[in-house]
Design an enzyme around this catalytic site. Structure first.
Site, mmCIF file in Angstrom:
data_model
loop_
_atom_site.group_PDB
_atom_site.id
_atom_site.type_symbol
_atom_site.label_atom_id
_atom_site.label_comp_id
_atom_site.label_asym_id
_atom_site.label_seq_id
_atom_site.Cartn_x
_atom_site.Cartn_y
_atom_site.Cartn_z
ATOM 1 N N HIS A 99 -6.833 4.646 6.627
ATOM 2 C CA HIS A 99 -6.066 4.241 5.441
ATOM 3 C C HIS A 99 -5.281 5.439 4.895
ATOM 4 C CE1 HIS A 99 -4.875 1.682 2.150
ATOM 5 N NE2 HIS A 99 -5.412 2.481 1.248
ATOM 6 N N ASN A 157 2.252 3.350 10.789
ATOM 7 C CA ASN A 157 1.477 3.904 11.920
ATOM 8 C C ASN A 157 1.791 3.109 13.182
ATOM 9 O OD1 ASN A 157 -0.235 1.889 10.129
ATOM 10 N ND2 ASN A 157 -0.906 1.631 12.262
ATOM 11 N N SER A 161 0.829 -1.211 0.000
ATOM 12 C CA SER A 161 0.000 0.000 0.000
ATOM 13 C C SER A 161 0.858 1.253 0.000
ATOM 14 C CB SER A 161 -0.855 0.075 1.269
ATOM 15 O OG SER A 161 -1.898 -0.816 1.193
ATOM 16 N N HIS A 190 -3.624 0.651 -4.804
ATOM 17 C CA HIS A 190 -3.319 -0.681 -5.338
ATOM 18 C C HIS A 190 -3.810 -0.835 -6.779
ATOM 19 C CE1 HIS A 190 -1.690 -3.120 -1.998
ATOM 20 N NE2 HIS A 190 -2.328 -2.274 -1.232
ATOM 21 N N ALA A 216 2.659 -2.307 3.819
ATOM 22 C CA ALA A 216 2.508 -1.292 4.861
ATOM 23 C C ALA A 216 2.021 -2.037 6.100
ATOM 24 C CB ALA A 216 1.482 -0.259 4.428
ATOM 25 N N TYR A 230 -9.399 -8.862 2.882
ATOM 26 C CA TYR A 230 -10.375 -7.873 3.357
ATOM 27 C C TYR A 230 -11.195 -7.254 2.230
ATOM 28 C CZ TYR A 230 -6.783 -4.249 2.423
ATOM 29 O OH TYR A 230 -5.851 -3.427 1.847
ATOM 30 N N GLU A 231 -10.844 -7.581 1.002
ATOM 31 C CA GLU A 231 -11.681 -7.142 -0.126
ATOM 32 C C GLU A 231 -12.729 -8.214 -0.441
ATOM 33 O OE1 GLU A 231 -9.057 -5.198 -3.363
ATOM 34 O OE2 GLU A 231 -7.738 -6.502 -2.219
ATOM 35 N N HIS A 280 -6.406 -8.767 -1.500
ATOM 36 C CA HIS A 280 -6.458 -9.005 -0.046
ATOM 37 C C HIS A 280 -7.718 -9.772 0.369
ATOM 38 C CE1 HIS A 280 -4.229 -5.192 -0.639
ATOM 39 N NE2 HIS A 280 -3.498 -5.581 0.382
HETATM 40 N N1 HPA Z 1 -3.009 -2.930 11.100
HETATM 41 C C1 HPA Z 1 -3.249 -3.746 10.059
HETATM 42 N N2 HPA Z 1 -2.847 -3.499 8.823
HETATM 43 C C2 HPA Z 1 -2.150 -2.371 8.610
HETATM 44 C C3 HPA Z 1 -1.863 -1.462 9.637
HETATM 45 C C4 HPA Z 1 -2.312 -1.769 10.949
HETATM 46 O O1 HPA Z 1 -2.081 -1.011 11.929
HETATM 47 N N3 HPA Z 1 -1.161 -0.435 9.077
HETATM 48 C C5 HPA Z 1 -1.027 -0.730 7.753
HETATM 49 N N4 HPA Z 1 -1.628 -1.895 7.463
#
Ligand code: HPA
Length: 273
Positions: free
Chosen positions: A248, A236, A31, A62, A114, A86-87, A84
């Site tokens: 995001h 993060n 990402s 992406h 990421a 999550y999609e 992913h």
């Molecule tokens: N958690 C899960 N996925 C991620 C994060 C996170 O804090 N940061 C970037 N992708």
């Protein structure tokens, strides 16, 4: 069991008619790190939407492309636009880029992502070499693709990620004077970011960074006999480690800040492997 050879036969047939070469190294961009594809000599870019059965990437940052590119005399396949869980995709769908790389004879794969920083010594903007993975959440799905405890699947993790590859990544960081953290990537399927309690658990179980990709790609790549290297961009603080709400856009903004270092590091890695 799901047979990826059968499932993706037609994608590979379509690809083989148009690729300029068989790549030696595959690089999967995480990402916000997609710009790397513009920093090397692209020979041919194939939009994944033009390929039969290729899942559509729905995430901002992406764009779906397979770039056949060259750098430092090496032939590369750069995957922009990961798939992913999550999609809403299944493991067999998430694995398509890795399957393609393996079938096109790539011997090395560099997976990037990421990730949230769990280790208290990490801060947004750090790069982390992944020295091991925790993907216990999807062992069942892995079995469905790799088969039940075949000898190959069982003995998969003797050199995982590849020591040689990791040593080259460390050497590249040293030569480029880039701080490279090191640690365990804790995989979660998502779709939501973690709760602070989940992060505490991951911390107790040895996680240094958390993310929603890469683990299964690494396992499958290793199963397909590729040497695996993996780098996280810590975008993060993981949930509960900072008072601000994680979004995001924050992930994308930090990736934007790190992308120069990321580019130098990956280029050096390509030179050295
Ligand atoms: N958690 C899960 N996925 C991620 C994060 C996170 O804090 N940061 C970037 N992708």
């Amino acid at each position: 069991m799901i047979d990826l050879n059968a499932k993706y036969e037609n994608v590979l047939a379509a690809l083989r008619t148009q690729i300029p070469f068989e790549p030696e190294i595959c690089i999967v961009l995480g990402s916000g790190l997609g710009d790397f594809a513009d920093k090397v000599e692209t020979v041919k870019s194939i939009p994944t939407s033009s390929l039969p059965n290729y899942p559509k990437s729905t995430v901002q940052g992406h764009n779906g492309y397979l770039h056949f590119a060259k750098y430092a005399g090496k032939k590369l396949l750069i995957v922009q636009g990961r798939i992913h869980f999550y999609e809403g995709y299944k493991l067999s769908e998430c694995l398509i880029p890795v399957h393609i790389a393996a079938k096109l004879s790539s011997k090395l794969i560099l997976l990037t992502n990421a990730a949230g920083g769990i280790n208290p010594n990490f801060e947004p903007g750090n790069l982390m070499l992944i020295n091991s993975f925790n993907g216990i959440q999807i062992k069942k799905e892995i079995t469905e693709v790799l088969g039940l405890a075949s000898l190959d699947a069982k003995n998969n993790f003797l050199d995982f990620p590849s020591k040689l590859f990791n040593n080259r990544i460390k050497q590249a960081a040293l030569e480029e004077k880039i701080i490279l953290k090191e640690g365990v990537y804790f995989f979660t399927k998502g779709p939501s970011y973690e709760t602070p309690a989940e992060i505490k658990m991951m911390q107790k179980f040895g996680g240094d960074a958390v993310g929603m990709s890469t683990y299964h790609e690494a396992v499958y790549a290793s199963y397909m006999k590729m040497k695996v290297g993996a780098i996280s961009c810590i975008t993060n603080f993981a949930a509960g480690l900072s008072p601000t709400k994680l979004t995001h856009s924050e992930v994308m903004e930090t990736a934007e800040l790190v992308k120069k270092d990321f580019e130098r590091l990956v280029k050096k890695v390509i030179e050295l492997v």
